[in-house]
Design an enzyme around this catalytic site. Structure first.
Site, PDB file in Angstrom:
ATOM      1  N   ARG A 157       0.871  -1.191   0.000  1.00 41.04           N
ATOM      2  CA  ARG A 157       0.000   0.000   0.000  1.00 41.04           C
ATOM      3  C   ARG A 157       0.900   1.231   0.000  1.00 41.04           C
ATOM      4  O   ARG A 157       2.119   1.095   0.031  1.00 41.04           O
ATOM      5  CB  ARG A 157      -0.934  -0.019   1.210  1.00 41.04           C
ATOM      6  CG  ARG A 157      -0.195  -0.191   2.524  1.00 41.04           C
ATOM      7  CD  ARG A 157      -1.119  -0.206   3.724  1.00 41.04           C
ATOM      8  NE  ARG A 157      -0.369  -0.560   4.925  1.00 41.04           N
ATOM      9  CZ  ARG A 157      -0.881  -0.539   6.144  1.00 41.04           C
ATOM     10  NH1 ARG A 157      -2.119  -0.175   6.356  1.00 41.04           N
ATOM     11  NH2 ARG A 157      -0.140  -0.866   7.182  1.00 41.04           N
ATOM     12  N   CYS A 175       2.561   7.380  -6.688  1.00 43.98           N
ATOM     13  CA  CYS A 175       3.216   8.649  -7.000  1.00 43.98           C
ATOM     14  C   CYS A 175       2.323   9.773  -6.483  1.00 43.98           C
ATOM     15  O   CYS A 175       1.107   9.726  -6.617  1.00 43.98           O
ATOM     16  CB  CYS A 175       3.365   8.749  -8.509  1.00 43.98           C
ATOM     17  SG  CYS A 175       3.934  10.364  -9.041  1.00 43.98           S
ATOM     18  N   ASN A 193      -4.603   7.034   4.138  1.00 45.86           N
ATOM     19  CA  ASN A 193      -4.125   6.376   5.354  1.00 45.86           C
ATOM     20  C   ASN A 193      -2.640   6.629   5.517  1.00 45.86           C
ATOM     21  O   ASN A 193      -1.841   6.315   4.629  1.00 45.86           O
ATOM     22  CB  ASN A 193      -4.367   4.862   5.282  1.00 45.86           C
ATOM     23  CG  ASN A 193      -4.037   4.202   6.603  1.00 45.86           C
ATOM     24  OD1 ASN A 193      -4.656   4.492   7.614  1.00 45.86           O
ATOM     25  ND2 ASN A 193      -3.026   3.361   6.608  1.00 45.86           N
ATOM     26  N   GLU A 194      -2.307   7.227   6.635  1.00 42.94           N
ATOM     27  CA  GLU A 194      -0.898   7.447   6.985  1.00 42.94           C
ATOM     28  C   GLU A 194      -0.067   7.873   5.779  1.00 42.94           C
ATOM     29  O   GLU A 194       0.865   7.173   5.356  1.00 42.94           O
ATOM     30  CB  GLU A 194      -0.321   6.191   7.642  1.00 42.94           C
ATOM     31  CG  GLU A 194      -0.977   5.882   8.969  1.00 42.94           C
ATOM     32  CD  GLU A 194      -0.278   4.774   9.759  1.00 42.94           C
ATOM     33  OE1 GLU A 194       0.441   3.960   9.149  1.00 42.94           O
ATOM     34  OE2 GLU A 194      -0.467   4.733  10.986  1.00 42.94           O
ATOM     35  N   GLU A 243      -1.818  -8.699   8.500  1.00 43.13           N
ATOM     36  CA  GLU A 243      -1.968  -8.249   9.888  1.00 43.13           C
ATOM     37  C   GLU A 243      -2.973  -9.081  10.681  1.00 43.13           C
ATOM     38  O   GLU A 243      -3.610  -8.582  11.603  1.00 43.13           O
ATOM     39  CB  GLU A 243      -2.309  -6.761   9.895  1.00 43.13           C
ATOM     40  CG  GLU A 243      -1.182  -5.953   9.278  1.00 43.13           C
ATOM     41  CD  GLU A 243      -1.278  -4.459   9.543  1.00 43.13           C
ATOM     42  OE1 GLU A 243      -2.391  -3.932   9.504  1.00 43.13           O
ATOM     43  OE2 GLU A 243      -0.223  -3.850   9.765  1.00 43.13           O
ATOM     44  N   LYS A 244      -3.101 -10.341  10.320  1.00 50.25           N
ATOM     45  CA  LYS A 244      -4.127 -11.172  10.965  1.00 50.25           C
ATOM     46  C   LYS A 244      -3.821 -11.467  12.425  1.00 50.25           C
ATOM     47  O   LYS A 244      -4.694 -11.904  13.164  1.00 50.25           O
ATOM     48  CB  LYS A 244      -4.352 -12.466  10.186  1.00 50.25           C
ATOM     49  CG  LYS A 244      -3.143 -13.359  10.045  1.00 50.25           C
ATOM     50  CD  LYS A 244      -3.523 -14.589   9.229  1.00 50.25           C
ATOM     51  CE  LYS A 244      -2.300 -15.429   8.869  1.00 50.25           C
ATOM     52  NZ  LYS A 244      -1.327 -14.703   8.018  1.00 50.25           N
ATOM     53  N   CYS A 265       7.722  13.443 -10.747  1.00 49.05           N
ATOM     54  CA  CYS A 265       8.073  14.071  -9.467  1.00 49.05           C
ATOM     55  C   CYS A 265       9.331  14.927  -9.612  1.00 49.05           C
ATOM     56  O   CYS A 265       9.451  15.995  -8.999  1.00 49.05           O
ATOM     57  CB  CYS A 265       8.256  13.008  -8.380  1.00 49.05           C
ATOM     58  SG  CYS A 265       6.674  12.304  -7.844  1.00 49.05           S
ATOM     59  N   GLU A 297      -5.843   5.588  15.858  1.00 47.66           N
ATOM     60  CA  GLU A 297      -5.528   4.158  15.955  1.00 47.66           C
ATOM     61  C   GLU A 297      -4.657   3.902  17.172  1.00 47.66           C
ATOM     62  O   GLU A 297      -3.787   4.716  17.510  1.00 47.66           O
ATOM     63  CB  GLU A 297      -4.718   3.689  14.739  1.00 47.66           C
ATOM     64  CG  GLU A 297      -5.466   3.532  13.461  1.00 47.66           C
ATOM     65  CD  GLU A 297      -4.538   3.032  12.347  1.00 47.66           C
ATOM     66  OE1 GLU A 297      -3.584   2.276  12.630  1.00 47.66           O
ATOM     67  OE2 GLU A 297      -4.753   3.420  11.192  1.00 47.66           O
TER      68      GLU A 297
HETATM   69  C1  GLA Z   1      -1.056   1.495  10.836  1.00 51.72           C
HETATM   70  C2  GLA Z   1      -2.095   1.449   9.738  1.00 51.72           C
HETATM   71  C3  GLA Z   1      -3.133   0.392   9.928  1.00 51.72           C
HETATM   72  C4  GLA Z   1      -2.513  -0.885  10.416  1.00 51.72           C
HETATM   73  C5  GLA Z   1      -1.794  -0.587  11.722  1.00 51.72           C
HETATM   74  C6  GLA Z   1      -1.270  -1.799  12.432  1.00 51.72           C
HETATM   75  O1  GLA Z   1      -1.278   2.414  11.794  1.00 51.72           O
HETATM   76  O2  GLA Z   1      -2.716   2.693   9.538  1.00 51.72           O
HETATM   77  O3  GLA Z   1      -3.787   0.197   8.684  1.00 51.72           O
HETATM   78  O4  GLA Z   1      -1.635  -1.365   9.455  1.00 51.72           O
HETATM   79  O5  GLA Z   1      -0.740   0.276  11.457  1.00 51.72           O
HETATM   80  O6  GLA Z   1      -0.108  -2.299  11.906  1.00 51.72           O
HETATM   81 ZN    ZN Z   2       6.211  10.274  -8.907  1.00 53.31          ZN
END
Ligand code: GLA
Ligand code: ZN
Length: 683
Positions: free
Chosen positions: A114, A118, A152-153, A358-359, A163, A310
């Site tokens: 993930r 770009c 996300n992050e 991440e199970k 770029c 989180e």
């Molecule tokens: C991060 C991500 C989540 C998950 C957690 C736990 O914070 O945002 O999607 O991957 O880590 O590893």
């Molecule tokens: Zn790029």
């Protein structure tokens, strides 16, 4: 049901990924039942749902999400709806390879993982805009929708040709189209690096130009701005359809790849993901770092409450050894977040996935299912407590002290070559001062050197290596007007391009503010500390120290070793109405703690509350609420100076407050006197 931010209650919930269970929708009903039992009132949905929402280009399938959103609304659970740009469907990468990230090696990544995109690609930006617009149109009036969780992050960077071009355009603007200006600020006369055309410039790479600090700084600034414009592109359709729904992006605390102080003004509220390492025993380093980071996150938007988007309800899965934290540790960590200004406690994730990477990461609902699992019961207990703590929501911390921490200084501290290249420890140095303040019962805001400092009685600048435009004047006038400023070593060495100030350190007027000059800087190898004396005690001089010449400053402590024995190591200077302290050496023992206590006393800054706490018990004040948090490894007793209402027990307390390991209390002073019920905290 229609919630509106800011909520009059604390949010409890977290990442909910029903898209992993789309083939077994009966699980969704079980989830609703369990959410109720866990006192969960919020679910963050759709973070990684793109391949289900748009299985083929331009073909949207919202049916499953409609059902989930309806179920959430029907069960009184508010939805924080995510945009899915954090991970893309395979068809998108297959058809438009330009959306994939190019690493420093110059090689384009293949589809996978993930965050692998770009930031510049017009195709990716367009596809993200489309899916976001479709989501916003679809759910604009949905009663469950309360907030947007964008991507996300955000993290990393891309080195693709698009770029590179964007970087060069950004540089052209920054240097007003004048390549000679860039050559000067990057000091390209060194090693024959003068550019003669913009096309010769490329991002810093280990196989290419990696020796120019100013290039590295500009690249990081550019990457931050690419993230900001990517974010603006993401939220444009959200704002158009749902102008009243706040947007946030989940940040990562002290992550150094994006200047969060520059990004924060673009967010409606700050949220972040906190995964402290809790080993066995006291973990004070983790506790201080975690507290510091919460305070930093709150300070990003001038003290506005933030969301803890989180955290793990039990264990993580990505570390070498993933130890189960002691029971109660998660709840205690959650209370620390609340004490620092969080309006939410959220988890990754609600239900453990059956497969995938991440199970084995902790979740509210385990593979074994059910409400009887230890972790589930812990979460439910915290949920009940959060309901009792509803009045805390929206309240603010009001601090008299600030620690200067900024991404610009951190980057600059990381990229120069010299002194002690092994031990820069920007974050650790800031946390050290934070720990000293916490031990004295004094809370702090964590702000950038460009922040308005006038409201603070004391400002501590542990690592003020770089002075951004205006910082010198601002700091000088802060002290002149009665402020108290403390500097660590290496103060005011370079300007924003990492060019050294001519005429000595600290730069310009700061020499008069501190009344000293740092004539040289020494570095000390590991295990070979020097010595300094201060206030009749002796401290180790470790890693790095400035050699000072005191002009107008009073010497409070001196070196006792090496050829500079007898020269100043700690000084104070009166400047205008204020005072400026210079602590010229690094010490990893008790110096900062002792010195900090003295400075606070001299400034007349007593503890924030009348509660006296033993070592490793934090007392943090937020609004009228006082959090007493036992981070030590034994039962501890705090002393109460007055009568307090105990919000968790609903009783009154005075005299002594005894807390078990990982115990906590949230107190509010009462006006009246009354009975002293004994509270049985079910810890
Ligand atoms: C991060 C991500 C989540 C998950 C957690 C736990 O914070 O945002 O999607 O991957 O880590 O590893
Ligand atoms: Zn790029």
């Amino acid at each position: 049901m229609k919630y509106r931010y800011p909520f009059p209650f604390l949010v409890h919930g977290g990442d909910y990924n029903p898209d992993q269970w789309v083939d077994t929708p009966e699980v969704w009903d079980e989830d609703m039942r369990l959410m109720k039992l866990a006192h969960i009132n919020s679910a963050t949905v759709g973070i990684f749902s793109w391949s289900l929402l748009e299985p083929r280009e331009g073909e949207y399938e919202f049916g499953w999400l409609d059902t989930v959103m309806d179920k959430l609304a029907a069960n009184g659970v508010s939805a924080i709806l995510a945009t899915p740009s954090g991970a893309r469907p395979p068809w998108l990468a297959e058809k438009y390879p330009e959306v994939l990230r190019v690493e420093e090696s110059g090689v384009r990544n293949e589809f996978g993982v993930r965050h692998n995109h770009c930031l510049t690609s017009p195709v990716y930006r367009e596809k993200v805009r489309h899916i976001n617009a479709a989501l916003a149109e679809r759910y604009r009036d949905h009663p469950a929708l309360t907030m947007w969780h964008v991507s996300n992050e955000y993290s990393g960077c891309c080195h693709c040709p698009l770029c590179q071009e964007a970087f060069r355009d950004w540089l052209k603007k920054r240097y007003h189209g004048d390549l000679e200006k860039l050559n000067f600020y990057w000091w390209n006369g060194f090693w024959s690096h003068r550019y003669t055309s913009w096309e010769q410039i490329s991002s810093p790479k280990f196989r290419g130009e990696n020796s120019v600090p100013a290039l590295k700084l500009d690249w990081r600034r550019f990457v931050t701005e690419q993230h900001i414009s990517f974010f603006e592109n993401e939220i444009a359709p959200l704002k158009a359809a749902t102008p009243d729904i706040p947007v946030t992006a989940n940040l990562m605390g002290t992550y150094d790849g994006i200047n969060y102080q520059a990004l924060a003004p673009h967010l409606d509220l700050v949220s972040w993901d906190s995964y402290p390492v809790w080993e066995q025993g006291e973990n004070m380093k983790s506790a201080y770092t975690c507290g510091f980071t919460h305070d930093l996150m709150r300070s990003l938007k001038d003290g506005q409450p933030f969301f803890l988007m989180e955290s793990t309800p039990s264990v993580v899965c990505g570390r070498g050894v993933n130890k189960l934290p002691a029971p109660g540790r998660q709840a205690l960590a959650s209370m620390l977040a609340l004490a620092a200004g969080a309006d939410s406690i959220q988890y990754f994730q609600f239900r453990k996935g059956r497969g995938g990477a991440e199970k084995f990461h902790g979740a509210v609902v385990d593979h074994g299912g059910g409400e009887n699992a230890r972790v589930f019961r812990q979460v439910a207990k915290l949920g009940r407590e959060l309901e009792r703590l509803a009045p805390v929501a929206g309240t603010r911390c009001d601090n008299r002290v600030a620690i200067l921490y900024d991404w610009e200084n951190r980057w600059a501290t990381d990229v120069y070559c010299g002194y002690n290249n092994d031990r820069r420890d920007y974050v650790e140095e800031c946390v050290k001062w934070y720990a000293a303040l916490t031990e004295c019962g004094v809370g702090a805001d964590i702000v950038s050197e460009t922040a308005d400092l006038s409201k603070y009685r004391l400002v501590i600048a542990p690592c003020l290596y770089m002075l951004l435009k205006g910082a010198e004047e601002r700091l000088a006038s802060y002290v002149k007007n009665g402020g108290r400023l403390v500097s660590g070593y290496l103060c005011g060495v370079v300007e924003e391009h990492d060019l050294c100030f001519m005429g000595g350190v600290p730069a310009g007027e700061l020499k008069n503010v501190f009344g000293v000059r740092a004539t040289e800087t020494d570095a000390l190898p590991a295990g070979m500390p020097g010595k300094a004396g201060y206030n009749g005690r002796e401290y180790a001089v470790e890693h790095v120290c400035d050699l000072l010449q005191a002009d107008t400053a009073t010497v409070l402590g001196s070196y006792q070793s090496d050829f500079y024995a007898g020269t100043p190591a700690v000084t104070v200077n009166t400047y205008g109405e204020g005072k400026a302290y210079y602590a010229a050496f690094r010490n990893d023992g008790g110096f900062v703690r002792d010195f900090c206590a003295d400075i606070l006393k001299d400034a007349g800054i007593g503890p924030d509350t009348g509660i006296t706490a033993p070592e490793n018990v934090f007392v943090k004040k937020r609004g009228d609420y006082i959090f007493v948090l036992n981070f030590s490894d034994r039962e501890q007793t705090a002393g109460l100076d007055a009568e307090y209402e105990d919000l968790l027990c609903g009783t009154r307390r005075s005299g002594k407050l005894t807390l078990p390991v990982c115990g906590y209390a949230v107190l509010k002073k009462t006006d009246s006197t009354g009975g002293h019920d004994v509270c049985k905290m079910d810890q």
